[in-house]
Design a protein around this motif. Structure first.
Motif, short mmCIF file in Angstrom:
data_model
loop_
_atom_site.label_atom_id
_atom_site.label_comp_id
_atom_site.label_asym_id
_atom_site.label_seq_id
_atom_site.Cartn_x
_atom_site.Cartn_y
_atom_site.Cartn_z
N ALA A 216 -27.86 15.51 112.42
CA ALA A 216 -26.72 15.37 113.16
C ALA A 216 -25.54 14.57 112.38
CB ALA A 216 -26.98 14.61 114.49
N PRO A 217 -24.45 14.52 112.94
CA PRO A 217 -23.26 13.71 111.92
C PRO A 217 -23.71 12.12 112.07
CG PRO A 217 -22.32 15.32 113.71
CD PRO A 217 -23.67 15.06 114.13
N TRP A 218 -24.36 11.57 112.92
CA TRP A 218 -24.79 10.25 113.08
C TRP A 218 -26.26 10.06 112.74
CZ3 TRP A 218 -23.04 13.14 117.12
CH2 TRP A 218 -23.94 13.57 118.01
N LEU A 219 -26.96 11.27 112.06
CA LEU A 219 -28.15 11.02 111.72
C LEU A 219 -28.37 11.79 110.41
CD1 LEU A 219 -31.13 9.65 112.49
CD2 LEU A 219 -31.50 11.63 113.72
N MET A 220 -28.69 11.20 109.33
CA MET A 220 -28.91 11.96 107.81
C MET A 220 -30.65 12.09 107.83
SD MET A 220 -25.92 12.79 106.86
CE MET A 220 -25.74 13.28 108.50
N THR A 221 -30.87 13.23 107.63
CA THR A 221 -32.16 13.76 107.26
C THR A 221 -32.26 14.30 105.78
OG1 THR A 221 -32.12 15.93 108.28
CG2 THR A 221 -32.85 14.03 109.64
N PRO A 222 -33.34 14.41 105.24
CA PRO A 222 -33.43 15.32 103.66
C PRO A 222 -33.18 16.67 103.99
CG PRO A 222 -35.58 13.99 104.50
CD PRO A 222 -34.89 14.38 105.48
N PHE A 223 -32.76 17.02 102.84
CA PHE A 223 -32.48 18.43 102.60
C PHE A 223 -33.87 19.16 102.51
CE2 PHE A 223 -28.31 17.33 100.58
CZ PHE A 223 -27.52 18.28 101.33
N LYS A 224 -33.85 20.53 103.17
CA LYS A 224 -35.20 21.24 103.06
C LYS A 224 -35.18 21.99 101.90
CE LYS A 224 -37.44 24.91 105.34
NZ LYS A 224 -37.41 25.87 106.79
N ASN A 225 -36.06 22.03 100.80
CA ASN A 225 -36.06 22.52 99.59
C ASN A 225 -34.86 22.51 98.91
OD1 ASN A 225 -38.86 23.65 100.40
ND2 ASN A 225 -37.93 25.15 101.57
N PRO A 226 -34.42 21.15 98.41
CA PRO A 226 -33.35 20.91 97.75
C PRO A 226 -33.27 22.11 96.50
CG PRO A 226 -34.70 19.27 97.31
CD PRO A 226 -35.28 20.26 98.44
N SER A 227 -31.86 22.58 96.36
CA SER A 227 -31.85 23.71 95.34
C SER A 227 -30.80 23.27 94.29
CB SER A 227 -31.52 25.05 96.01
OG SER A 227 -30.41 24.89 96.85
N SER A 228 -30.06 22.26 94.45
CA SER A 228 -29.09 21.78 93.42
C SER A 228 -29.16 20.37 93.05
CB SER A 228 -27.77 22.06 94.04
OG SER A 228 -27.62 21.01 95.24
N ALA A 229 -28.42 19.88 92.00
CA ALA A 229 -28.48 18.71 91.61
C ALA A 229 -28.19 17.61 92.49
CB ALA A 229 -27.41 18.35 90.00
N GLU A 230 -26.96 17.78 93.16
CA GLU A 230 -26.76 16.95 94.24
C GLU A 230 -27.48 16.81 95.51
OE1 GLU A 230 -24.08 20.66 94.85
OE2 GLU A 230 -24.83 19.68 93.03
N GLN A 231 -28.36 17.96 95.73
CA GLN A 231 -29.34 17.81 97.09
C GLN A 231 -30.44 16.97 96.33
OE1 GLN A 231 -29.95 21.64 98.40
NE2 GLN A 231 -28.10 22.14 99.02
N ARG A 232 -30.88 16.91 95.15
CA ARG A 232 -32.12 16.42 94.78
C ARG A 232 -31.73 14.93 94.57
NH1 ARG A 232 -32.89 21.33 91.87
NH2 ARG A 232 -31.57 20.42 90.09
N SER A 233 -30.60 14.65 94.14
CA SER A 233 -29.88 13.40 94.15
C SER A 233 -29.95 12.63 95.47
CB SER A 233 -28.73 13.12 93.55
OG SER A 233 -28.76 13.61 91.85
#
Length: 335
Positions: A216-233
């Motif tokens: 949600a905009p107020w609750l940050m969770t991890p990316f599912k199966n990160p596919s880019s450098a920014e997602q992994r970071s």
């Protein structure tokens, strides 16, 4: 004693039993023991000075002075010994020179006194600048007499599923302890007061949560199966920051071992016991009372590829995803 009946030339002796003074029970007291300076904190989970502070802060000023009355310092030590034992009233009584019934009464009275003042020690976030972390932990209990199946968690153990949030100072900022162990973390979050506060705020404040929660905009969770450098970071940074709630749970359970074994009291009293321990954790942080040693796995974040997350296509989810993308790009640009 005797009574003289009329028209009887001699006293009529009537036995009405022994006098009250002869029949009065004699109170006996066990020898009440004090911890040595060498092991005081190990026994009571706080330094001697801070136990005195707890007694003065949470317990009423009135103290009984008759006979061998139990004083506030002794009451607080009894409670702290109970939550650090963990949780055997007979053993605590033997250690402190108290009867088991006295231990039971004292522990519950002290617990309620702490919970009554919990609002002063567990404070919700002060928006808009605070960022914290969210998670749940299971606290084991004895099998309830009613609705026992509802308390069986995924590991087959009976428990409460306790949700809490914390801040960067490793202090609890909210606690939800009313849900049985079978209830999923996400359901507890949807029905929690802290979610309402976050969703209604007009600031940019967010909290961090693991893959068990919906984004949600107020609750940050991890990316599912990160596919880019920014997602992994982003995932690496997210894990490093979110691990603080795991650390706080670990610190509270190390200080109060009753939370990591089994709470052997009636089911309806368990939530207050948990809240009391969390309150005293916050007090320990404020008083700079040194933490107990944590397990090695809680000292360092464990970087993994997350496979959770919820994407149900609704507007809140999409807004949260867009905000997460923006945060991920910001993190990458800072590296």
């Amino acid at each position: 004693m005797y009574y003289v009946a009329p028209n009887i030339p001699f006293p009529l002796v009537c036995d009405i039993g022994p006098s009250f003074e002869k029949n009065r029970a004699t109170k006996t007291y066990k020898i009440r023991r004090e911890g040595d300076d060498d092991n005081f904190k190990q026994l009571y989970r706080f330094s001697r000075e801070n136990v005195g502070f707890l007694a003065r802060t949470f317990l009423p000023n009135y103290e009984e002075t008759r006979g061998e009355a139990f004083q506030n310092m002794q009451k607080m030590k009894c409670f702290l010994r109970y939550v650090g034992d963990p949780g055997f009233q007979v053993g605590v009584g033997e250690d402190l020179g108290l009867h088991q019934t006295t231990v039971c009464k004292t522990v519950w009275q002290t617990c309620r006194a702490i919970v009554e003042k919990s609002h002063g020690w567990i404070k919700k976030y002060e928006f808009p600048y605070c960022i914290g972390a969210l998670d749940c932990t299971h606290v084991l209990i004895k099998r309830p007499h009613h609705f026992a199946d509802e308390f069986v968690n995924r590991k087959g153990l009976t428990s409460f599923n306790v949700q809490a949030t914390c801040n960067g100072r490793e202090m609890f900022t909210s606690v939800e302890c009313r849900w049985p162990g079978s209830v999923h973390d996400a359901r507890i979050w949807r029905n929690s007061a802290i979610r309402e506060i976050l969703s209604d705020n007009n600031s940019d404040a967010v909290m961090l949560a693991d893959e068990a929660y919906p984004i949600a905009p107020w609750l940050m969770t991890p990316f599912k199966n990160p596919s880019s450098a920014e997602q992994r970071s982003y995932n690496i940074m997210h894990t490093r920051e979110r691990v603080i709630i795991e650390r706080v749970f670990g610190q509270a359970k190390q200080r109060f071992p009753i939370l990591q074994s089994k709470i052997r009291i009636s089911t309806e009293r368990v939530p207050q016991m948990v809240v009391a321990c969390f309150v005293l954790h916050n007090v320990a942080k404020i008083m700079n009372d040194e933490d107990f040693t944590l397990p090695e796995e809680l000292l360092q974040p464990n970087y993994v590829q997350f496979n959770g997350g919820v994407d149900d296509g609704n507007s809140i989810c999409h807004r949260g995803q867009r905000r997460r993308d923006a945060i991920a790009m910001h993190i990458k640009n800072q590296l």
